[in-house]
Write a protein that holds these residues in place. Structure first.
Motif, PDB file in Angstrom:
ATOM      1  N   SER A 143       0.860  -1.172   0.000  1.00 33.23           N
ATOM      2  CA  SER A 143       0.000   0.000   0.000  1.00 33.23           C
ATOM      3  C   SER A 143       0.906   1.235   0.000  1.00 33.23           C
ATOM      4  O   SER A 143       1.987   1.210  -0.578  1.00 33.23           O
ATOM      5  CB  SER A 143      -0.928  -0.044   1.218  1.00 33.23           C
ATOM      6  OG  SER A 143      -1.765   1.076   1.284  1.00 33.23           O
ATOM      7  N   GLU A 148      -3.391   7.246   3.252  1.00 31.55           N
ATOM      8  CA  GLU A 148      -3.897   7.590   4.571  1.00 31.55           C
ATOM      9  C   GLU A 148      -4.713   8.873   4.574  1.00 31.55           C
ATOM     10  O   GLU A 148      -5.685   9.011   5.307  1.00 31.55           O
ATOM     11  CB  GLU A 148      -2.736   7.714   5.564  1.00 31.55           C
ATOM     12  CG  GLU A 148      -2.221   6.395   6.061  1.00 31.55           C
ATOM     13  CD  GLU A 148      -3.237   5.687   6.924  1.00 31.55           C
ATOM     14  OE1 GLU A 148      -3.462   6.120   8.065  1.00 31.55           O
ATOM     15  OE2 GLU A 148      -3.827   4.702   6.440  1.00 31.55           O
ATOM     16  N   ASP A 165      -5.772  -0.209   0.229  1.00 29.21           N
ATOM     17  CA  ASP A 165      -5.499  -0.443   1.644  1.00 29.21           C
ATOM     18  C   ASP A 165      -6.748  -0.947   2.364  1.00 29.21           C
ATOM     19  O   ASP A 165      -6.707  -1.930   3.116  1.00 29.21           O
ATOM     20  CB  ASP A 165      -4.991   0.847   2.287  1.00 29.21           C
ATOM     21  CG  ASP A 165      -4.308   0.618   3.621  1.00 29.21           C
ATOM     22  OD1 ASP A 165      -5.013   0.290   4.592  1.00 29.21           O
ATOM     23  OD2 ASP A 165      -3.072   0.778   3.690  1.00 29.21           O
ATOM     24  N   ARG A 186       2.826  -0.190   4.368  1.00 28.03           N
ATOM     25  CA  ARG A 186       2.607   1.225   4.051  1.00 28.03           C
ATOM     26  C   ARG A 186       3.929   1.993   4.056  1.00 28.03           C
ATOM     27  O   ARG A 186       4.291   2.622   5.048  1.00 28.03           O
ATOM     28  CB  ARG A 186       1.652   1.855   5.067  1.00 28.03           C
ATOM     29  CG  ARG A 186       0.244   1.281   5.049  1.00 28.03           C
ATOM     30  CD  ARG A 186      -0.571   1.820   6.196  1.00 28.03           C
ATOM     31  NE  ARG A 186      -1.952   1.332   6.165  1.00 28.03           N
ATOM     32  CZ  ARG A 186      -2.779   1.370   7.202  1.00 28.03           C
ATOM     33  NH1 ARG A 186      -2.359   1.878   8.355  1.00 28.03           N
ATOM     34  NH2 ARG A 186      -4.004   0.905   7.092  1.00 28.03           N
ATOM     35  N   TRP A 226       4.521  -0.209   8.782  1.00 26.82           N
ATOM     36  CA  TRP A 226       4.854   1.136   8.311  1.00 26.82           C
ATOM     37  C   TRP A 226       6.352   1.205   8.056  1.00 26.82           C
ATOM     38  O   TRP A 226       7.144   0.697   8.851  1.00 26.82           O
ATOM     39  CB  TRP A 226       4.482   2.180   9.362  1.00 26.82           C
ATOM     40  CG  TRP A 226       3.026   2.246   9.707  1.00 26.82           C
ATOM     41  CD1 TRP A 226       2.338   1.401  10.532  1.00 26.82           C
ATOM     42  CD2 TRP A 226       2.082   3.207   9.244  1.00 26.82           C
ATOM     43  NE1 TRP A 226       1.032   1.784  10.616  1.00 26.82           N
ATOM     44  CE2 TRP A 226       0.837   2.896   9.835  1.00 26.82           C
ATOM     45  CE3 TRP A 226       2.172   4.311   8.401  1.00 26.82           C
ATOM     46  CZ2 TRP A 226      -0.313   3.645   9.603  1.00 26.82           C
ATOM     47  CZ3 TRP A 226       1.026   5.060   8.169  1.00 26.82           C
ATOM     48  CH2 TRP A 226      -0.195   4.728   8.757  1.00 26.82           C
TER      49      TRP A 226
END
Length: 252
Positions: A143, A148, A165, A186, A226
């Motif tokens: 993603s 976000e 996502d 991400r 992340w």
């Protein structure tokens, strides 16, 4: 099946020339992955990638795969799984597009959406079904932090990643308890050929760093990763910034 050390023995990379995908493959081969399938549009670059991984000791085949040709996904990917179990699928294809051009040429924007979202939904569901049928495996989806919160500078790309996502998170919930592990990755700005010439964002990272995070996430059975980890806090804060203020931030 995974070996005694928990590393996948077989890998399918959707987006076979992806720098992140290939960096991940190299690390997994070093950890005993022995069978790799690189799926992408036939090209010299795809063949070079396969040759490089063979030199590392893996048995590598290329698979003709087009993210935009959703009608072919079931047949093409079905053949891959019919050759033997796949322990890990890495969904690594995607395009950035050109925001200025895409706003002026809607068909170009549609191609971004179809590649990053529609194509990924199609391929993701086919692979998820095959993994579930074999009773084990991991689906790793690349993603982006761009999904976000939509930014003026790349809201077309960002919206496509937001859709991907949400899809991947929901798919992970749907497959919970089936033996199939879904992990969403991400990354922030990654220094690749795709981002060459673009202004580098804070906390920029590399394909190798993303690959390391993927390997660690697999070992920990993480659901969301992340890269770098600090972006979890940064994006949590940005999500809640009021829109009038967000428009004035340099992140645009």
């Amino acid at each position: 099946m995974k070996d005694a050390f928990g590393a996948p023995q077989s890998l399918l990379v959707l987006g076979g020339t992806s720098e992140i995908g290939l960096a991940t493959a190299r690390r997994l081969i070093a950890r005993r992955t022995r069978t790799v399938r690189l799926a992408g549009r036939p090209s010299p670059a795809l063949e070079r990638a396969a040759a490089e991984l063979r030199e590392l000791g893996a048995e590598v085949r290329t698979v003709a795969f087009d993210a935009l040709d959703s009608a072919s996904h079931e047949e093409v990917l079905g053949k891959v799984f019919s050759d033997g179990d796949i322990d890990m699928v890495l969904l690594a294809f995607g395009i950035l597009g050109d925001q200025t051009r895409d706003e002026e040429e809607p068909l170009s924007a549609v191609q971004v959406a179809q590649t990053n979202y529609t194509g990924a939904v199609s391929a993701g569901l086919v692979c998820a079904g095959a993994l579930q049928a074999q009773g084990h495996g991991a689906l790793v989806v690349l993603s982006s932090v761009a999904g976000e919160r939509a930014r003026r500078a790349d809201f077309i790309y960002g919206s496509s990643k937001a859709g991907l996502d949400a899809f991947a998170q929901g798919l992970g919930d749907a497959l919970h308890g089936t033996g199939v592990h879904v992990m969403v990755v991400r990354p922030g700005f990654v220094r690749t050929r795709m981002t060459a010439g673009r202004e580098e964002a804070p906390l920029a990272t590399t394909p190798g760093a993303v690959a390391d995070a993927i390997v660690t996430g697999l070992r920990r059975r993480s659901e969301t990763v992340w890269v770098p980890g600090a972006l979890r806090v940064v994006m949590s804060a940005l999500r809640h910034v009021p829109r009038p203020l967000f428009r004035r931030l340099p992140v645009r």
